[in-house]
Design an enzyme around this catalytic site. Structure first.
Site, PDB file in Angstrom:
ATOM      1  CG  ASN A  98      44.830  29.149  46.804  1.00  0.00           C
ATOM      2  OD1 ASN A  98      44.466  27.979  46.712  1.00  0.00           O
ATOM      3  ND2 ASN A  98      44.055  30.121  47.277  1.00  0.00           N
ATOM      4  CE1 TYR A 142      11.769  30.425  11.572  1.00  0.00           C
ATOM      5  CE2 TYR A 142      12.757  32.554  11.102  1.00  0.00           C
ATOM      6  CZ  TYR A 142      11.974  31.748  11.908  1.00  0.00           C
ATOM      7  OH  TYR A 142      11.400  32.255  13.048  1.00  0.00           O
ATOM      8  NE  ARG A 190      39.792  40.291  39.170  1.00  0.00           N
ATOM      9  CZ  ARG A 190      40.395  39.384  39.916  1.00  0.00           C
ATOM     10  NH1 ARG A 190      41.701  39.233  39.825  1.00  0.00           N
ATOM     11  NH2 ARG A 190      39.715  38.620  40.752  1.00  0.00           N
ATOM     12  CG  ASN A 205      28.309  21.269  -9.305  1.00  0.00           C
ATOM     13  OD1 ASN A 205      29.486  21.117  -8.997  1.00  0.00           O
ATOM     14  ND2 ASN A 205      27.810  22.443  -9.643  1.00  0.00           N
ATOM     15  CG  ASN A 260      40.308  36.034  38.074  1.00  0.00           C
ATOM     16  OD1 ASN A 260      39.327  35.672  38.712  1.00  0.00           O
ATOM     17  ND2 ASN A 260      41.499  35.523  38.260  1.00  0.00           N
ATOM     18  N   GLY A 273      30.444  35.822  43.319  1.00  0.00           N
ATOM     19  CA  GLY A 273      31.184  37.045  42.999  1.00  0.00           C
ATOM     20  C   GLY A 273      30.695  37.668  41.701  1.00  0.00           C
ATOM     21  CD  GLU A 290      44.379  35.879  47.903  1.00  0.00           C
ATOM     22  OE1 GLU A 290      44.043  36.202  46.751  1.00  0.00           O
ATOM     23  OE2 GLU A 290      44.601  34.686  48.222  1.00  0.00           O
ATOM     24  CB  SER A 305      25.357  30.217 -10.477  1.00  0.00           C
ATOM     25  OG  SER A 305      26.516  29.472 -10.701  1.00  0.00           O
TER      26      SER A 305
HETATM   27  C1  UD1 Z   1      41.059  33.394  44.611  1.00  0.00           C
HETATM   28  C2  UD1 Z   1      41.957  33.135  45.833  1.00  0.00           C
HETATM   29  C3  UD1 Z   1      43.409  33.079  45.362  1.00  0.00           C
HETATM   30  C4  UD1 Z   1      43.572  32.025  44.292  1.00  0.00           C
HETATM   31  C5  UD1 Z   1      42.586  32.239  43.145  1.00  0.00           C
HETATM   32  C6  UD1 Z   1      42.610  31.045  42.210  1.00  0.00           C
HETATM   33  C7  UD1 Z   1      40.875  34.148  47.778  1.00  0.00           C
HETATM   34  C8  UD1 Z   1      40.883  35.287  48.720  1.00  0.00           C
HETATM   35  N1  UD1 Z   1      41.785  34.171  46.807  1.00  0.00           N
HETATM   36  O1  UD1 Z   1      41.389  34.673  44.106  1.00  0.00           O
HETATM   37  O2  UD1 Z   1      44.268  32.785  46.453  1.00  0.00           O
HETATM   38  O3  UD1 Z   1      44.908  32.039  43.816  1.00  0.00           O
HETATM   39  O4  UD1 Z   1      41.244  32.370  43.650  1.00  0.00           O
HETATM   40  O5  UD1 Z   1      41.871  31.273  41.055  1.00  0.00           O
HETATM   41  O6  UD1 Z   1      40.079  33.235  47.941  1.00  0.00           O
HETATM   42  N2  UD1 Z   1      33.268  34.423  45.278  1.00  0.00           N
HETATM   43  C9  UD1 Z   1      32.095  34.353  45.992  1.00  0.00           C
HETATM   44  N3  UD1 Z   1      31.847  35.299  46.928  1.00  0.00           N
HETATM   45  C10 UD1 Z   1      32.706  36.316  47.198  1.00  0.00           C
HETATM   46  C11 UD1 Z   1      33.924  36.369  46.455  1.00  0.00           C
HETATM   47  C12 UD1 Z   1      34.166  35.408  45.498  1.00  0.00           C
HETATM   48  O7  UD1 Z   1      31.279  33.453  45.788  1.00  0.00           O
HETATM   49  O8  UD1 Z   1      32.402  37.122  48.061  1.00  0.00           O
HETATM   50  C13 UD1 Z   1      33.522  33.402  44.229  1.00  0.00           C
HETATM   51  C14 UD1 Z   1      33.662  33.995  42.859  1.00  0.00           C
HETATM   52  O9  UD1 Z   1      32.411  34.016  42.200  1.00  0.00           O
HETATM   53  C15 UD1 Z   1      34.640  33.054  42.184  1.00  0.00           C
HETATM   54  C16 UD1 Z   1      35.466  32.489  43.351  1.00  0.00           C
HETATM   55  O10 UD1 Z   1      34.735  32.765  44.519  1.00  0.00           O
HETATM   56  O11 UD1 Z   1      34.013  32.002  41.507  1.00  0.00           O
HETATM   57  C17 UD1 Z   1      36.849  33.109  43.452  1.00  0.00           C
HETATM   58  O12 UD1 Z   1      36.723  34.509  43.546  1.00  0.00           O
HETATM   59  P1  UD1 Z   1      37.666  35.487  42.737  1.00  0.00           P
HETATM   60  O13 UD1 Z   1      37.225  36.870  42.992  1.00  0.00           O
HETATM   61  O14 UD1 Z   1      37.798  35.051  41.338  1.00  0.00           O
HETATM   62  O15 UD1 Z   1      39.040  35.258  43.530  1.00  0.00           O
HETATM   63  P2  UD1 Z   1      40.510  35.438  42.971  1.00  0.00           P
HETATM   64  O16 UD1 Z   1      40.880  36.864  43.058  1.00  0.00           O
HETATM   65  O17 UD1 Z   1      40.654  34.779  41.671  1.00  0.00           O
HETATM   66 MG    MG Z   2      39.282  33.984  40.340  1.00  0.00          MG
END
Ligand code: UD1
Ligand code: MG
Length: 431
Positions: free
Chosen positions: A180, A364, A26, A354, A238, A22, A165, A382
């Protein structure tokens, strides 16, 4: 073979899948979220360590956004890497690891790359619970005061029936405080058969891994929820605000350890101590002090205020350092005083020395770093600049404002002064 032995062999068959593709929208960053650092270590590093420490030997990492950077971080580890591009959700990310999952006969631990606080102990406990309950899937959950932003655990008659979600939740579901963690154990076959049938029917139009839980539950599979006692552990990062909150919490944990060992820390909120630093009893740390990893400080020292004690520094018993002092890769001997506005880099300072206000080691030269040796009971005036390499002998002195040139060796008991510094005798300067 006894059935017990078979079970314990099965227990070891866990494949971890880490989701790290991801963008981390944010975070508002050009750096992929999982590479943002907490106390000098990328988030992803914490997750991989927890997996390794839980005894799991096979790990697949799903990379996508910032693939090059993430791959170069992963280079040193023995891991399998798969690509997800474009990222279409956590369920889609798992599907991208299909070639490793398809033939896997065992358990799959799915972890997000943005949950750095989860411990190996919790992963092991979850594994035990999963096996004890003979579940097809187990979700690691936590009861939190502020569930905002997390998926909520939907239970029916106490059993986990699904995960909703936040964006898709009804107002009643939003009032659920069991969240979760994004960490799950699945039976590999069950996971694959359900992850293939996911639909992106949600606000974000993504393939949510969380939906596999309801699919499993509807098909009559046993889905367990394993709730951790330490809600802190499952926090996902996030945003930059969440990053700094966790940084703060980790720092406070470190500080409390030192306080329990007999160190006075005047202002814990304004003191930063890296993991693994050693500090002796009755040492006092004054506010706005930054202490990096591998630093060792003896008993009854005074450190700070406003001081940076950087990597590789050792401060011996009873020494005083600060205010406004930076030390790096240096050793300060017993009872020595480095009290004001000083920079010492690559310096070896003996006992009872001292160091006057404003002393600087010019360590360096643009190419390499050089050492400065200051022997016991020396007195540095000093504003002295010591252009390394330099040796200042036992009981030797430098006058205020002296510039001691590179390669100088000031003899035992000798005094030097001036620019460049030259020896003086009986108060007179040698021409
Ligand atoms: C996710 C969970 C949520 C949980 C939360 C916990 C889902 C839909 N939601 O939400 O229920 O409470 O984590 O922290 O799973 N990633 C990928 N590929 C993608 C999307 C995300 O590899 O297409 C990876 C991201 O890099 C990250 C992880 O998955 O490391 C979680 O993704 P993120 O977008 O942070 O999900 P949350 O909104 O936090
Ligand atoms: Mg997350």
């Amino acid at each position: 073979m006894a059935p017990r032995a078979v079970r314990s062999k099965e227990r070891l068959k866990v494949l971890a899948v880490v989701l790290a593709a991801g963008k981390g929208t944010r975070m508002r960053s050009s750096l992929p979220k999982v590479l943002h650092e907490l106390r000098g270590k990328p988030l992803l590093g914490y997750v991989l360590d927890a997996i390794r420490n839980a005894g799991i030997k096979r790990t697949v990492v799903v990379v996508g956004y910032g693939e090059k950077q993430v791959r170069s971080f992963l280079k040193t580890d023995r891991l399998q890497i798969v690509r997800q591009w474009p990222p279409k959700g956590t369920g889609h990310a798992v599907l991208c690891a299909e070639k490793y999952l398809r033939h896997w006969k065992g358990l799959v631990l799915v972890m997000p790359g943005d949950a750095p606080l989860v411990t190996a102990e919790s992963l092991k406990a979850m594994l035990k619970a999963h096996q004890f309950q003979k579940a097809s899937a187990t979700v690691l959950t936590a009861h939190v005061k502020e569930p905002h932003g997390y998926g909520r655990i939907i239970r029916r008659a106490g059993q986990v029936a699904g995960i909703r979600e936040e964006l898709d939740a009804t107002s009643a579901e939003r009032r659920i405080h069991e969240i979760n963690s994004g960490i799950y154990l699945f039976d590999a076959e069950e996971l694959m058969s359900h992850v293939r049938s996911l639909k992106a029917a949600n606000q974000k139009k993504e393939y949510y891994l969380t939906d596999t839980i309801a699919l499993l539950a509807h098909s009559g599979q046993q889905v367990a929820g394993y709730q951790t006692n330490d809600a802190m552990e499952v926090l996902g990062i996030n945003s930059r605000q969440e990053l700094s909150q966790i940084e703060k919490a980790m720092n406070q944990n470190e500080i409390v350890k030192h306080q329990k060992n007999g160190v006075t820390i005047i202002s814990p909120e304004n003191t930063f101590i890296a993991k693994g630093v050693k500090i002796g009893r009755d040492t006092v740390i004054y506010p706005f002090t930054w202490i990096e990893k591998s630093v060792r400080i003896g008993e009854r020292c005074q450190i700070g205020p406003f001081s940076a004690i950087r990597q590789g520094t050792q401060i011996e018993k009873g020494a005083t350092v600060g205010s406004f002092v930076e030390l790096v890769r240096s050793r300060i001997g017993k009872q020595s005083r480095v009290k004001h506005l000083t920079y010492l880099g690559d310096a070896v300072v003996g006992a009872d020395v001292n160091i006057g206000a404003g002393t600087v080691t010019a360590n360096y030269d643009g190419k390499g770093k050089h050492q400065t040796h200051i022997r016991q009971k020396a007195f540095i005036g000093s504003n002295t600049v010591l252009v390394a390499p330099v040796t200042v002998g036992e009981r030797a002195k430098t006058g205020a404002g002296a510039v001691v040139l590179s390669g100088s060796r000031i003899g035992k008991g000798q005094t030097v002064a001036g620019v460049p510094a030259k020896p003086i005798q009986r108060g007179k300067r040698k021409k």
